[in-house]
Design an enzyme around this catalytic site. Structure first.
Site, PDB file in Angstrom:
ATOM      1  CB  ALA A  16      78.671 -83.460  -6.661  1.00  0.00           C
ATOM      2  CE1 TYR A 157      83.636 -98.110 -13.118  1.00  0.00           C
ATOM      3  CE2 TYR A 157      85.806 -99.127 -13.007  1.00  0.00           C
ATOM      4  CZ  TYR A 157      84.920 -98.137 -12.611  1.00  0.00           C
ATOM      5  OH  TYR A 157      85.338 -97.172 -11.720  1.00  0.00           O
ATOM      6  CE  LYS A 161      85.207 -95.036 -14.547  1.00  0.00           C
ATOM      7  NZ  LYS A 161      84.768 -93.646 -14.265  1.00  0.00           N
TER       8      LYS A 161
END
Length: 252
Positions: A16, A157, A161
């Site tokens: 965040a 990656y 995902k």
């Protein structure tokens, strides 16, 4: 989105401190949610929390590496002691190591999988018990358009995902009886820190832009608004799916 529609909700966002995670946290806060923010960068995380508090929302930073089971347990204990419950979990933390397969080390592979996929398992395992039993819950996993299409140098990656989409579907079925929805979003190119190397290369930046039918990079604000919608009552019948937000790249 309507201001205040998430009032009374407690949301936890990983990764965040910057980029899409910061945009998501800000959007949830503006919709009325109280935020718990986590990332590995304590300084940036504190700055994000201060920005959110500046417009009157509640935001509590808790630095942690969410790929580490011990640190996730400490985060869970903190949320449990401070709030006693959780309504919204956004798994956004992620990294990308761009190397061709022959150059990719086992350490590189494990690092990407740990941050992008194992962390989601650890966070969900820790926090689902705090979400259960309320007749409402939202889990949003930030995947990527590269779970649907490929690019050279992204094997780790893309694998992480793609795995996240399978995890999302299975968990949605496990939690449906609790009225907890589990969805993934799949962003295309956004001008965030994870894409700095692309943005700094004129050739790569032009290539990416040429593949987007809408003719522009995405705005992180648009990601935030999508997450707010998925967390709203209006999206209560959406679960076990993934939503592409990529300017049309994967429509080709």
């Amino acid at each position: 989105m309507q201001h205040g529609q998430l009032t009374g909700k407690i949301a936890l966002v990983t990764g965040a401190s910057r980029g899409l995670g910061k945009a998501i946290a800000t959007a949830l806060a503006r919709a009325g949610a109280s935020l718990v923010l986590t990332s590995r960068n304590a300084e940036l995380l504190a700055a994000t929390a201060a920005e959110i508090r500046a417009f009157g929302a509640e935001a509590e930073p808790f630095p942690a590496d969410v790929s580490d089971a011990t640190q996730v347990s400490a985060l869970e204990q903190h949320v449990r002691s401070q709030f006693g419950k959780l309504h919204i979990l956004v798994n956004n933390a992620g990294i990308n190591i761009r190397k061709h397969l022959a150059e990719l080390t086992l350490e590189d592979w494990n690092k990407v999988l740990a941050t992008n996929l194992t962390s989601v398992f650890l966070m969900c395992r820790a926090f689902v018990p705090l979400i259960k039993g309320q007749g409402y819950g939202r889990i949003v996993n930030v995947a990527s358009m590269l779970a649907h299409v490929g690019l050279p140098g992204r094997t780790a990656y893309s694998a992480s995902k793609s795995g996240l989409l399978g995890f999302t579907r299975a968990l949605a079925l496990e939690l449906a009886h609790e009225q907890i929805t589990v969805n993934a979003i799949c962003p295309g190119p956004y001008p965030t820190e994870i894409n700095r190397a692309i943005l700094e290369s004129r050739e790569q930046a032009e290539f990416f832009l040429s593949r987007v039918p809408l003719g522009r990079w995405g705005n992180p604000h648009e990601i935030g608004q999508l997450v707010v919608y998925l967390c709203s009552d209006a999206a209560g019948y959406i679960t076990g799916t993934n939503i592409l937000i990529d300017g049309g790249w994967t429509a080709q």
